[in-house]
Motif scaffolding. Structure first.
Motif, PDB file in Angstrom:
ATOM      1  N   SER A 215      22.844   1.667   0.155  1.00  0.00           N
ATOM      2  CA  SER A 215      21.690   0.839   0.511  1.00  0.00           C
ATOM      3  C   SER A 215      20.452   1.379  -0.182  1.00  0.00           C
ATOM      4  CB  SER A 215      21.449   0.883   2.024  1.00  0.00           C
ATOM      5  OG  SER A 215      22.582   0.435   2.712  1.00  0.00           O
ATOM      6  N   GLU A 216      19.498   0.497  -0.392  1.00  0.00           N
ATOM      7  CA  GLU A 216      18.253   0.934  -1.012  1.00  0.00           C
ATOM      8  C   GLU A 216      17.061   0.323  -0.307  1.00  0.00           C
ATOM      9  OE1 GLU A 216      18.210   0.539  -5.311  1.00  0.00           O
ATOM     10  OE2 GLU A 216      20.271   1.292  -5.394  1.00  0.00           O
ATOM     11  N   VAL A 217      15.958   1.044  -0.368  1.00  0.00           N
ATOM     12  CA  VAL A 217      14.731   0.513   0.212  1.00  0.00           C
ATOM     13  C   VAL A 217      14.203  -0.571  -0.719  1.00  0.00           C
ATOM     14  CG1 VAL A 217      12.353   1.034   0.869  1.00  0.00           C
ATOM     15  CG2 VAL A 217      14.184   2.640   1.411  1.00  0.00           C
ATOM     16  N   GLU A 218      14.000  -1.737  -0.150  1.00  0.00           N
ATOM     17  CA  GLU A 218      13.598  -2.890  -0.957  1.00  0.00           C
ATOM     18  C   GLU A 218      12.078  -3.026  -0.999  1.00  0.00           C
ATOM     19  OE1 GLU A 218      15.911  -4.864  -2.315  1.00  0.00           O
ATOM     20  OE2 GLU A 218      15.132  -6.907  -2.442  1.00  0.00           O
ATOM     21  N   SER A 219      11.462  -2.892   0.163  1.00  0.00           N
ATOM     22  CA  SER A 219       9.999  -2.973   0.180  1.00  0.00           C
ATOM     23  C   SER A 219       9.462  -2.242   1.403  1.00  0.00           C
ATOM     24  CB  SER A 219       9.538  -4.432   0.205  1.00  0.00           C
ATOM     25  OG  SER A 219       9.806  -4.994   1.464  1.00  0.00           O
ATOM     26  N   VAL A 220       8.248  -1.784   1.284  1.00  0.00           N
ATOM     27  CA  VAL A 220       7.594  -1.075   2.390  1.00  0.00           C
ATOM     28  C   VAL A 220       6.217  -1.677   2.578  1.00  0.00           C
ATOM     29  CG1 VAL A 220       6.744   1.154   3.224  1.00  0.00           C
ATOM     30  CG2 VAL A 220       8.785   1.066   1.802  1.00  0.00           C
ATOM     31  N   LYS A 221       5.928  -2.055   3.811  1.00  0.00           N
ATOM     32  CA  LYS A 221       4.578  -2.546   4.128  1.00  0.00           C
ATOM     33  C   LYS A 221       4.041  -1.711   5.276  1.00  0.00           C
ATOM     34  CE  LYS A 221       5.721  -7.258   3.421  1.00  0.00           C
ATOM     35  NZ  LYS A 221       6.145  -8.298   4.310  1.00  0.00           N
ATOM     36  N   GLY A 222       2.777  -1.873   5.576  1.00  0.00           N
ATOM     37  CA  GLY A 222       2.223  -1.221   6.747  1.00  0.00           C
ATOM     38  C   GLY A 222       1.639   0.141   6.449  1.00  0.00           C
ATOM     39  N   PRO A 597      -3.082  -2.080  -1.862  1.00  0.00           N
ATOM     40  CA  PRO A 597      -1.714  -1.572  -1.804  1.00  0.00           C
ATOM     41  C   PRO A 597      -1.121  -1.651  -0.396  1.00  0.00           C
ATOM     42  CG  PRO A 597      -3.270   0.232  -2.153  1.00  0.00           C
ATOM     43  CD  PRO A 597      -4.077  -1.022  -2.013  1.00  0.00           C
ATOM     44  N   TYR A 598      -1.936  -1.980   0.594  1.00  0.00           N
ATOM     45  CA  TYR A 598      -1.450  -1.943   1.975  1.00  0.00           C
ATOM     46  C   TYR A 598      -1.258  -3.334   2.571  1.00  0.00           C
ATOM     47  CZ  TYR A 598      -3.023   2.749   1.168  1.00  0.00           C
ATOM     48  OH  TYR A 598      -3.205   3.984   0.611  1.00  0.00           O
ATOM     49  N   GLY A 599      -1.578  -4.361   1.795  1.00  0.00           N
ATOM     50  CA  GLY A 599      -1.466  -5.721   2.332  1.00  0.00           C
ATOM     51  C   GLY A 599      -2.436  -5.953   3.476  1.00  0.00           C
ATOM     52  N   ALA A 600      -3.607  -5.295   3.404  1.00  0.00           N
ATOM     53  CA  ALA A 600      -4.567  -5.387   4.512  1.00  0.00           C
ATOM     54  C   ALA A 600      -5.489  -6.588   4.394  1.00  0.00           C
ATOM     55  CB  ALA A 600      -5.402  -4.102   4.575  1.00  0.00           C
ATOM     56  N   ILE A 601      -5.469  -7.256   3.231  1.00  0.00           N
ATOM     57  CA  ILE A 601      -6.431  -8.342   3.018  1.00  0.00           C
ATOM     58  C   ILE A 601      -5.722  -9.690   3.004  1.00  0.00           C
ATOM     59  CG2 ILE A 601      -8.150  -9.303   1.420  1.00  0.00           C
ATOM     60  CD1 ILE A 601      -8.626  -6.403   0.481  1.00  0.00           C
ATOM     61  N   SER A 602      -6.277 -10.636   3.722  1.00  0.00           N
ATOM     62  CA  SER A 602      -5.749 -11.992   3.676  1.00  0.00           C
ATOM     63  C   SER A 602      -6.929 -12.942   3.512  1.00  0.00           C
ATOM     64  CB  SER A 602      -4.976 -12.302   4.957  1.00  0.00           C
ATOM     65  OG  SER A 602      -5.800 -12.050   6.063  1.00  0.00           O
TER      66      SER A 602
END
Lengths: 661, 323
Positions: A215-222, A597-602
């Motif tokens: 298995s592999e890490v596909e994506s990391v958020k947060g 890089p953190y997905g903090a903005i929408s």
């Protein structure tokens, strides 16, 4: 106007020897807003902190500047002290007059002048500081360990021991990593399998540990405490719930072209395979690249012989979504590619092998079942030459500039094992230096030389050629100052180690920094050696730098302790230095969203009232719990709508102006 | 050409594809064409010739927010800016009908004057020749000798975006001079020489803001240089060096988004080669991150605003040659 106190630290002689702290104190007394200035030998000590607290009370300070070491060192210390004295901790600024000044300058006059300028910049910034209040966020009480070698296993076991859930993601079909491939381990010579495989079993049977192998890490958020990770479980084409690991399929598989990864390509394996007998999980995996059925639709023999009906050619990759509070990087290492070192003839001569291949050739579970045979003709070798520092400590650009740290010891081990098992052999070791700092390490090396009669030659091998089925090793003996030619049966290259190639992409996903060699960077080389500068990311094993098994295991446990310390908390205090968007200046261009890089903005559509003009605009919004205050958005925003609390553009400009005054 | 365009837009207005047209009309002088919005009955004033230089994309930010649909006449190089503004969510694409118009390279009135031609009253383009009526009689000039500098390194005759393209049948203008020639020269100067060069050029600036106002990438609702809260506004008055910094900061603000349309230098009344600042950034981006043309591909990732997991640490971008 702020009432500012300035506190100048001597840091023993660290600062005071190069910076005239009295002169700095005098110079900044007249700066606008400064009502108190003092210097002290160790400002971070109890007395130093008391000095700050008392001044806050006595002079009613609204802002504090500490001229000392890097804020990464003691910003938190001084903020806490200010808070205890009733001041908002974010009214404290550090002027770094140690790393940025005293340590890098020799001339006292220049350094003093610079220290004054740095202090002025910090004072200018404090004038624009505003009290900030931290929010809180919850902690997901589960850890992710990326990499299932000895480092990852040990970290996971220790975290599980403390009662927390922990998942291991391993990209190959089994856990165990490089250690599983080793024969014996220095300095005690116990067999790697005997000490590793029980730990692998422990990891499997521990009900707090979940293994995601292949298995592999596909994506990391947060962010720290709240990572959202998706893990790709690659299709094995075998139902792991049904597979009993009997191995019938692996012996019957007619495809025999795939090189066994476990045996370093020294023997082939079936397209359906179990990496080694003690693999965990002990289930088969089909390699679609070599499977005849997957390529042509024919064969399917494994499906026929499997009494458990576990073969599933239609299996698909599966994505698992999971939340974690902490992530451990234990991605391990590889030996470097030796294409650049063709003088040793590695690609030409089968009897020139790497140390890891040599481990397999000595191993009872290896291709020769533990009898050392020359790969070219399966004959017993009589003369062996070991070459150390192949690609290590190499500043020519071909190899790695660093010392791989493990090669001196494992080469001594190899030499000793060969002499012990085959007393009729002659063993030579070419070395630049023999480095044996470790408990019982030098004693171990001396045994190889004194007890086992291994010939250590200080010098480097220049060339390996072949002649009548023998390898001719040409090298120099620097102590005797002469050239040597040794007729050898085998040459073993102690190739440099390098981080696994996956490290770079995983590090990018985690926004954790790596160095120029792709090793993970520590938050502090001495004081925070198992933490990444990115909060919530921890480092275990070779991913952080070259190290042997004893060191890896201790570091893995240290890493686990740090993870446990985080997971034991119910809440984390957020960093209040986060971005904020001025909706009247926002163009809605999305550039900040792209760089975050953190997905903090929408972005939202919102009606705004811009000086009487009411209109619906596309506007950036910051999730303050997710924002880490990196500031990437603020420098990207062309209109200056995005700003960072505690590091506002105006504050930074004020610092620049103070410096350029 | 003007007639062809008029016929096409009349047809589009008649069949209610759109209700107005963004195009060019003559300004105070015949060579001083200016952007304008035309209703169906105003089309007589619409012109399109070698002096239709203004890039109309920027005007669509406001125009596309209005009711109804507007026809935008875009030259090939204008479509890059249009795409870039679409990427930045500044233009409402649904309200724009893009009509691609062919371009033969814009003409430079100053180059015509430099040929010693005085008292110019009108210029007619006839094939590869310009028929120039002056108070001293009729003169002719080969068209290619008086092409605007920016058109000497043309991005090509293809429209990057268009709902419809008008074909003229005339050969397209596609000059391919090395656009980085002068940048390379500047790079090869010593830092003192380069400093002197830019101090010399930028000290000519009268801060008329024409470059900023025409630039499609400079389209902030409120420019930081106009915003008292930004505190940079007052600074530029402090001394002439701070004043010079305006252009350098502006180049930073548009880096990675500048399509190299050349409008900044075209409109500069002082003749400052402002596009060189932008081209330096473009050259660096090409070197470090691979060739990138802003606005060529609406799906492309901006080199300075996107990142992926193969990116290296910024400190080692240069060391590894950007790979």
């Amino acid at each position: 106007m702020q009432k500012i106190g300035v506190f100048i630290c001597h840091c023993g002689t660290n600062i005071a020897a190069t910076v005239d702290v009295e002169a700095v104190t005098e110079a900044i007394k007249n700066e606008p807003g400064v009502v108190y200035a003092a210097n002290y030998q160790y400002m971070c000590s109890e007395n130093g902190q008391a000095l700050i607290k008392n001044a806050i009370a006595e002079y009613g300070l609204t802002g504090v500047v500490v001229c000392s070491c890097s804020p990464r060192m003691h910003e938190a210390t001084f903020r806490k002290a200010a808070q205890e004295a009733g001041l908002n901790p974010y009214m404290v600024e550090i002027a770094n007059i140690r790393e940025h000044c005293s340590w890098i300058h020799k001339d006292k006059v220049e350094a003093t002048e610079k220290a004054i300028i740095l202090a002025r910049a910090a004072i200018a910034k404090v004038h624009l500081n505003a009290p900030l209040i931290s929010g809180q966020s919850d902690v997901t009480k589960r850890a992710l360990v990326i990499g299932g070698g000895i480092a990852g296993i040990q970290t996971a076991l220790d975290i599980a021991e403390a009662g927390f859930e922990v998942d291991i993601v391993e990209k190959s079909p089994t856990i165990g990593g490089k250690m599983a491939q080793l024969d014996k381990t220095f300095p005690t010579l116990d067999c790697a399998a005997c000490i590793l495989t029980p730990k692998m079993v422990d990891a499997k049977s521990n009900d707090k540990i979940t293994l995601y192998t292949y298995s592999e890490v596909e994506s990391v958020k947060g962010f720290v405490g709240n990572f959202e990770v998706s893990i790709r479980k690659k299709a094995r084409y075998v139902n792991t719930d049904l597979c009993t690991g009997c191995g019938e399929c692996t012996t019957k598989c007619p495809s025999r072209k795939a090189k066994s990864e476990f045996n370093m390509g020294l023997m082939n394996r079936g397209a359906i395979y179990i990496p080694f007998a003690q693999a965990i999980p002990n289930v088969a995996t089909i390699d679609p690249q070599y499977c005849i059925h997957m390529k042509t639709g024919k064969c399917g023999l494994c499906e026929k012989v499997c009494s458990a009906h576990a073969i599933d050619f239609k299996q698909q990759d599966e994505i698992v979504e999971q939340k974690y509070g902490a992530i451990v990087m234990a991605t391990g290492f590889n030996l470097i590619n030796l294409d650049q070192f063709d003088e040793f003839g590695y690609s030409k001569y089968p009897d020139v092998v790497t140390s890891l291949e040599f481990e397999r050739l000595m191993n009872a579970a290896g291709p020769t079942e533990g009898t050392l045979l020359r790969p070219s003709n399966h004959e017993h070798p009589h003369t062996l030459v070991f070459v150390q520092c192949v690609g290590s400590r190499d500043t020519s650009g071909c190899g790695k500039p660093y010392c791989s740290k493990i090669c001196c010891m494992y080469t001594a081990k190899h030499a000793m094992l060969v002499r012990d098992k085959y007393p009729d052999t002659e063993v030579y070791v070419f070395y630049i230096d023999v480095r044996t700092p470790g408990k019982n390490f030098d004693e171990f090396y001396r045994r190889a030389v004194e007890q086992y009669g291994v010939h250590y030659i200080k010098g480097m091998v220049g060339k390996v050629t072949d002649k009548d089925g023998k390898l001719i090793v040409q090298g120099s003996d620097l102590l005797e100052n002469k050239q040597l030619k040794i007729e050898a049966d085998m040459v073993v290259l102690a190739a440099a180690v390098e981080p696994d190639p996956s490290a770079r992409s995983v590090a990018s996903m985690l926004t954790a920094s790596i160095d120029t060699n792709d090793f993970m960077t520590e938050a502090h080389a001495k004081l925070r050696p198992v933490e990444s500068p990115t909060a919530g990311i921890f480092l275990s094993g070779m991913a952080q730098g070259p190290k042997d098994i004893p060191e890896t295991v201790s570091q893995a446990s240290a890493c686990a302790a740090k993870v446990i310390g985080l997971l034991a908390k119910d809440h984390l205090v957020n960093n209040p230095c986060v971005a904020q968007s001025n909706e009247l200046r926002c163009n809605g261009c999305s550039n900040c969203e792209k760089v975050c890089p953190y997905g903090a903005i929408s972005y939202i559509e919102k009606e705004v009232n811009d000086h009487g003009v009411r209109e619906v605009r596309r506007i950036a919004q910051v999730n303050e719990a997710v924002c880490q205050g990196c500031g990437a958005c603020t420098v990207t925003c062309p209109s200056g709508a995005m700003d960072l609390k505690g590091f506002s553009t105006n504050q930074i400009m004020a610092e620049v102006d103070a410096i350029c005054r | 050409m003007t007639e062809l365009i008029k016929a096409k837009v009349s047809e589009l207005l008649a069949n209610q594809t759109a209700d107005r047209v963004l195009g060019w009309k003559k300004g105070e002088f015949f060579y001083d064409e200016t952007p304008a919005v035309f209703q169906a009955e105003e089309l007589d004033d619409l012109v399109y010739d070698g002096f239709s230089a203004p890039n109309l994309s920027k005007y669509l930010i406001k125009e596309s927010k209005k009711e109804g649909k507007v026809i935008a006449l875009l030259k090939p190089c204008d479509t890059y800016s249009f795409n870039q503004l679409i990427m930045e969510h500044r233009i409402n694409r649904d309200n724009v009908y893009v009509v691609g118009v062919p371009c033969r390279g814009n003409l430079d009135i100053n180059k015509i004057r430099e040929k010693g031609i005085k008292g110019i009253q009108s210029i007619k383009e006839q094939g590869d020749e310009l028929i120039i009526e002056t108070i001293y009689g009729t003169k002719t000039l080969p068209r290619e000798e008086v092409i605007l500098d920016r058109c000497l390194c043309c991005k090509g005759s293809q429209h990057m975006v268009a709902d419809e393209v008008i074909e003229s049948g005339e050969p397209a203008w596609e000059a391919k001079a090395d656009r980085f020639e002068m940048v390379t020269k500047l790079e090869n100067m010593t830092s003192d020489e380069r400093f002197a060069f830019w101090r010399g050029e930028l000290s000519k600036c009268i801060r008329c803001n024409a470059c900023r106002n025409v630039c499609p990438a400079c389209s902030c609702l409120q420019c930081v240089f106009d915003d008292p809260a930004s505190k940079v506004q007052a600074k530029s008055n402090a001394d002439d060096f701070e004043e010079n910094m305006f252009h350098i900061i502006r180049a930073f603000h548009v880096a990675g988004r500048c399509t190299d349309c050349g409008e900044c230098s075209r409109v500069c009344p002082q003749g400052i080669p402002l596009h060189l600042l932008n081209r330096k950034f473009i050259k660096d981006i090409d070197t470090f991150y691979g060739e990138y043309q802003a606005g060529a591909d609406i799906e492309a990732k901006g080199p300075l605003t996107e990142f992926n997991k193969d990116d290296v640490e910024p400190s080692i971008v240069k060391e590894r040659g950007g790979k």
